[in-house]
Write a protein that holds these residues in place. Structure first.
Motif, PDB file in Angstrom:
ATOM      1  N   LEU A 231       0.819  -1.215   0.000  1.00  0.00           N
ATOM      2  CA  LEU A 231       0.000   0.000   0.000  1.00  0.00           C
ATOM      3  C   LEU A 231       0.851   1.263   0.000  1.00  0.00           C
ATOM      4  O   LEU A 231       0.561   2.211  -0.738  1.00  0.00           O
ATOM      5  CB  LEU A 231      -0.938  -0.007   1.208  1.00  0.00           C
ATOM      6  N   GLU A 232       1.889   1.313   0.793  1.00  0.00           N
ATOM      7  CA  GLU A 232       2.711   2.525   0.852  1.00  0.00           C
ATOM      8  C   GLU A 232       3.360   2.818  -0.489  1.00  0.00           C
ATOM      9  O   GLU A 232       3.518   3.979  -0.870  1.00  0.00           O
ATOM     10  CB  GLU A 232       3.762   2.398   1.962  1.00  0.00           C
ATOM     11  N   GLN A 233       3.719   1.779  -1.237  1.00  0.00           N
ATOM     12  CA  GLN A 233       4.294   1.994  -2.563  1.00  0.00           C
ATOM     13  C   GLN A 233       3.233   2.479  -3.543  1.00  0.00           C
ATOM     14  O   GLN A 233       3.496   3.354  -4.384  1.00  0.00           O
ATOM     15  CB  GLN A 233       4.936   0.706  -3.080  1.00  0.00           C
TER      16      GLN A 233
ATOM     17  N   LYS B  31       0.789   4.340  -2.911  1.00  0.00           N
ATOM     18  CA  LYS B  31       0.434   5.728  -2.620  1.00  0.00           C
ATOM     19  C   LYS B  31       1.318   6.729  -3.369  1.00  0.00           C
ATOM     20  O   LYS B  31       0.960   7.909  -3.466  1.00  0.00           O
ATOM     21  CB  LYS B  31       0.503   5.983  -1.117  1.00  0.00           C
ATOM     22  N   THR B  32       2.459   6.273  -3.896  1.00  0.00           N
ATOM     23  CA  THR B  32       3.325   7.167  -4.678  1.00  0.00           C
ATOM     24  C   THR B  32       3.530   6.667  -6.108  1.00  0.00           C
ATOM     25  O   THR B  32       4.261   7.300  -6.881  1.00  0.00           O
ATOM     26  CB  THR B  32       4.701   7.307  -4.001  1.00  0.00           C
TER      27      THR B  32
END
Length: 323
Positions: free
Chosen positions: A8-10, A12-13
């Motif tokens: 998910l964090e990847q 987001k960008t």
């Protein structure tokens, strides 16, 4: 799907994999010029369906390449002053659906227009004759022809033509025309809001038509994007034209279009979606520069999403957002 996709964090960008053609802006300027040269010959025909507080119509208009596009149009019986409008777009190979499912918005004072995509399950015409493979699916149709002949170009222009028609109605509030849809409808919501930046609010739900090359890399083996695999297996089994094919698909990639959106956007992604991979949706969301909010459902896939219809209602009718 959440486990098979980027963390998910990847996401987001993540800004996408599928290339954007160098002449992308000029391509769509030419397309819109063609659309604006067409007399839409918009017609409303009283529908057999009726409701005590709503006028219900079947509509049609002429889109690019002479296709007559159809759909449903509803408005309140008693209109006082200007009223808001919602454009709704349906899922892949579906139809505009039932009049009754739109009556809640009419009861709240909205006009509602729902388009049948040309060449799918409704009564809209598909007049496009293209070279090359055209036996399966639409976003791949025309890939071996001039890019201006690709079928989804015409469908996306139809969404902008419908918006233009609705904006022209003298009882519609120009500052309150909105768009929404699920899956293909979500992708077309983004396309419509990009090509017609007067749209003030947009609510795409798990949008299709995003970041085609990323879909192919994940290889989800779902029916929605199986056309890419079918194309390569049939027309280019050694992938000699892979770069060319994905670059052409870039004309139809909504992540490349959303830079033009001016609307407030309420965007929904189901993080276990195995039909429209979440990272492809993030590629579009992350490129939107207008006001936006992303609703995430970790435990859901490409299915009914509890609470989302209510969120869209609050967004459109009650102006509730957390921007």
């Amino acid at each position: 799907m959440y486990g098979a996709d980027f963390p998910l964090e990847q996401m987001k960008t993540y800004m996408g994999t599928n290339p954007c053609p160098a002449d992308f802006d000029a391509y769509w300027q030419t397309a819109l010029k063609e659309m604006n040269s067409v007399d839409p010959d918009f017609t409303l025909t009283k529908a057999d369906f009726s409701a005590p507080f709503a006028d219900c119509y079947d509509f049609s208009f002429i889109g690019v390449r002479g296709a007559r596009v159809t759909g449903k149009f509803l408005k309140p019986k008693n209109i006082s002053g200007k009223i808001p409008a919602i454009l709704q777009f349906h899922g892949y190979n579906c139809t505009s659906g039932e009049f009754s499912s739109r009556l809640n918005y009419v009861a709240a004072g909205f006009a509602v227009a729902v388009m049948n995509c040309r060449g799918q399950s409704g009564m809209s015409e598909d007049t496009g004759a293209v070279k090359g493979l055209n036996s399966t699916g639409q976003y791949i149709r025309g890939i071996d022809d001039d890019p201006q002949n690709m079928t989804y170009r015409h469908i996306m222009l139809d969404t902008a033509e419908l918006a233009k028609i609705v904006f022209s109605l003298d009882y519609i509030d120009q500052d309150r025309v909105y768009a929404c849809g699920f899956s293909q409808g979500g992708g077309l919501t983004l396309a419509c809001s990009s090509l017609e930046p007067r749209i003030k609010k947009a609510a795409p739900v798990y949008p299709f038509l995003c970041d085609y090359q990323r879909v192919w890399q994940i290889d989800p083996r779902t029916s929605a994007y199986d056309e890419i695999r079918h194309y390569f297996r049939t027309m280019d089994p050694m992938h000699k034209r892979e770069e060319e094919v994905f670059t052409k698909l870039g004309y139809l990639d909504v992540k490349n279009m959303v830079k033009w959106i001016k609307a407030d956007v309420l965007f929904t992604t189901a993080l276990s979606d195995d039909m429209c991979p979440p990272s492809t949706q993030f590629a579009a969301y992350n490129r939107i520069t207008s006001r936006k909010e992303h609703l995430l459902l970790p435990d859901f896939g490409h299915e009914y999403l509890p609470g989302i219809d209510d969120c869209i209602w609050e967004f459109f009718v009650n102006d509730k957002m957390t921007f």
